[in-house]
Design an enzyme around this catalytic site. Structure first.
Site, PDB file in Angstrom:
ATOM      1  N   ASP A  89       0.840  -1.209   0.000  1.00 50.07           N
ATOM      2  CA  ASP A  89       0.000   0.000   0.000  1.00 50.07           C
ATOM      3  C   ASP A  89       0.867   1.249   0.000  1.00 50.07           C
ATOM      4  O   ASP A  89       1.063   1.876   1.030  1.00 50.07           O
ATOM      5  CB  ASP A  89      -0.930  -0.017   1.221  1.00 50.07           C
ATOM      6  N   PHE A  90       1.392   1.579  -1.193  1.00 51.58           N
ATOM      7  CA  PHE A  90       2.173   2.820  -1.289  1.00 51.58           C
ATOM      8  C   PHE A  90       1.470   3.792  -2.234  1.00 51.58           C
ATOM      9  O   PHE A  90       2.044   4.779  -2.662  1.00 51.58           O
ATOM     10  CB  PHE A  90       3.627   2.506  -1.679  1.00 51.58           C
ATOM     11  N   LYS A  91       0.246   3.463  -2.578  1.00 54.91           N
ATOM     12  CA  LYS A  91      -0.635   4.340  -3.365  1.00 54.91           C
ATOM     13  C   LYS A  91       0.108   4.974  -4.537  1.00 54.91           C
ATOM     14  O   LYS A  91       0.250   6.203  -4.601  1.00 54.91           O
ATOM     15  CB  LYS A  91      -1.278   5.388  -2.452  1.00 54.91           C
TER      16      LYS A  91
HETATM   17  P1  BMP Z   1      -6.752   1.699  10.697  1.00 59.33           P
HETATM   18  O1  BMP Z   1      -7.692   0.483  10.755  1.00 59.33           O
HETATM   19  O2  BMP Z   1      -5.705   1.671  11.750  1.00 59.33           O
HETATM   20  O3  BMP Z   1      -7.499   2.988  10.615  1.00 59.33           O
HETATM   21  O4  BMP Z   1      -5.881   1.564   9.343  1.00 59.33           O
HETATM   22  C1  BMP Z   1      -6.431   1.685   8.060  1.00 59.33           C
HETATM   23  C2  BMP Z   1      -5.404   1.341   7.014  1.00 59.33           C
HETATM   24  O5  BMP Z   1      -5.979   1.571   5.720  1.00 59.33           O
HETATM   25  C3  BMP Z   1      -4.135   2.178   7.024  1.00 59.33           C
HETATM   26  O6  BMP Z   1      -3.084   1.346   6.534  1.00 59.33           O
HETATM   27  C4  BMP Z   1      -4.378   3.276   6.021  1.00 59.33           C
HETATM   28  O7  BMP Z   1      -3.179   3.744   5.429  1.00 59.33           O
HETATM   29  C5  BMP Z   1      -5.229   2.557   4.993  1.00 59.33           C
HETATM   30  N1  BMP Z   1      -6.197   3.379   4.248  1.00 59.33           N
HETATM   31  C6  BMP Z   1      -7.136   4.156   4.904  1.00 59.33           C
HETATM   32  O8  BMP Z   1      -7.189   4.218   6.128  1.00 59.33           O
HETATM   33  N2  BMP Z   1      -8.044   4.854   4.148  1.00 59.33           N
HETATM   34  C7  BMP Z   1      -8.043   4.836   2.792  1.00 59.33           C
HETATM   35  O9  BMP Z   1      -8.896   5.462   2.194  1.00 59.33           O
HETATM   36  C8  BMP Z   1      -7.103   4.045   2.140  1.00 59.33           C
HETATM   37  C9  BMP Z   1      -6.182   3.318   2.873  1.00 59.33           C
HETATM   38  O10 BMP Z   1      -5.305   2.560   2.251  1.00 59.33           O
END
Ligand code: BMP
Length: 259
Positions: A89-91
């Site tokens: 996930d490096f978008k």
């Molecule tokens: P968390 O459940 O701790 O909020 O993490 C969510 C994960 O999804 C993180 O790795 C974040 O970078 C990723 N993410 C996000 O939260 N929203 C997006 O729209 C896209 C993501 O990749």
């Protein structure tokens, strides 16, 4: 169907799980032996949740300190040994030659799929990434609507098509996910109405991955009822005192909804 999708679906069946672990553990660089501690903790969390998740997503929190062909390799080997698909996930969001090398390195390092940003467009943007992925059976997942409040400023803006029709940016991206042959789309669980709309556009054929459950306020039941196929969950699992139990509880909650 890409090898990534096959591996993901096999794992979903075997583990009866729709939970992708976002392994975003972090430690400050100033801390003594921080790289070693970070890797040890990440491998431990992963080992705790194996049978309750369907895949693992890795972000900059691990990539930057550990390095793709250095410390991360042992984590990649672990995930692969457990049969869990690994998502980078490096978008990706750059011009062609940079995207191409980033995707080649990520796939050569052992990732099964990567996440890319459709804002960059096809020609000279993501065309090469899809080409590299298809050649090796790897997956490309597109951001369609992110989970944070500011997502409406980009993914939620209204855009005018060449024929004058007005739609939301995310609707255009969902259409592109179909025509470009994406293996998944990301839509925040914080936006169940958007999940529902995107599900209609992609016709249930492209799985929707939804982050934003738990800490960001998204609801598992609203997202899955709207069409989410996989929840992406980070902090609610790895910050828990018992990551195994936390992952199992989310898995069961989802299974109750989709049964
Ligand atoms: P968390 O459940 O701790 O909020 O993490 C969510 C994960 O999804 C993180 O790795 C974040 O970078 C990723 N993410 C996000 O939260 N929203 C997006 O729209 C896209 C993501 O990749």
């Amino acid at each position: 169907m890409s090898l990534f999708r096959e591996k993901l679906e096999k794992c979903a069946r075997e583990n009866e799980s729709r939970v992708v672990l976002a392994l975003d553990l972090s430690l400050p660089a100033g801390e003594k032996n921080f790289k070693r501690k970070l890797l040890k903790r990440a491998r431990w969390v992963l080992s705790e949740v194996i049978e309750n998740v369907v895949g693992v997503k890795v972000n900059f929190q691990l990539l930057l300190p550990l390095g793709l062909f250095d410390g991360l390799q042992s984590l990649i080997r672990d995930a692969s040994g457990y049969g869990l698909p690994l998502i980078a996930d490096f978008k990706l969001n750059d011009v062609e030659h940079t995207n191409e090398w980033a995707s080649r390195h990520l796939f050569d390092a052992g990732f099964d799929a990567l996440i890319a940003n459709p804002f960059v467009g096809w020609r000279g943007g993501l065309e090469t990434v899809f080409g590299v992925a298809k050649k090796s059976g790897k997956g490309v997942i597109l951001l369609v609507y992110m989970s944070h409040p500011g997502a409406n400023e980009g993914y939620g803006q209204r855009v005018v098509g060449e024929d004058g029709t007005i739609s939301f940016q995310y609707e255009v991206f969902a259409e592109r996910a179909k025509s470009w042959g994406a293996d998944g789309v990301v839509v925040g669980a914080t936006q169940p109405k958007v999940v529902e709309r995107v599900y209609r556009i992609v016709g249930g054929k492209i799985p929707i991955f939804s982050p934003g459950i738990g800490v960001q306020g998204g609801s598992v039941s609203e997202a899955f009822k709207a069409g989410t196929a996989y929840a992406i969950v980070g902090r609610s699992i790895y910050e828990s005192e018992d990551p195994r139990k936390a992952a199992a509880e989310i898995k069961e909650k989802i299974n109750e909804i989709i049964k």
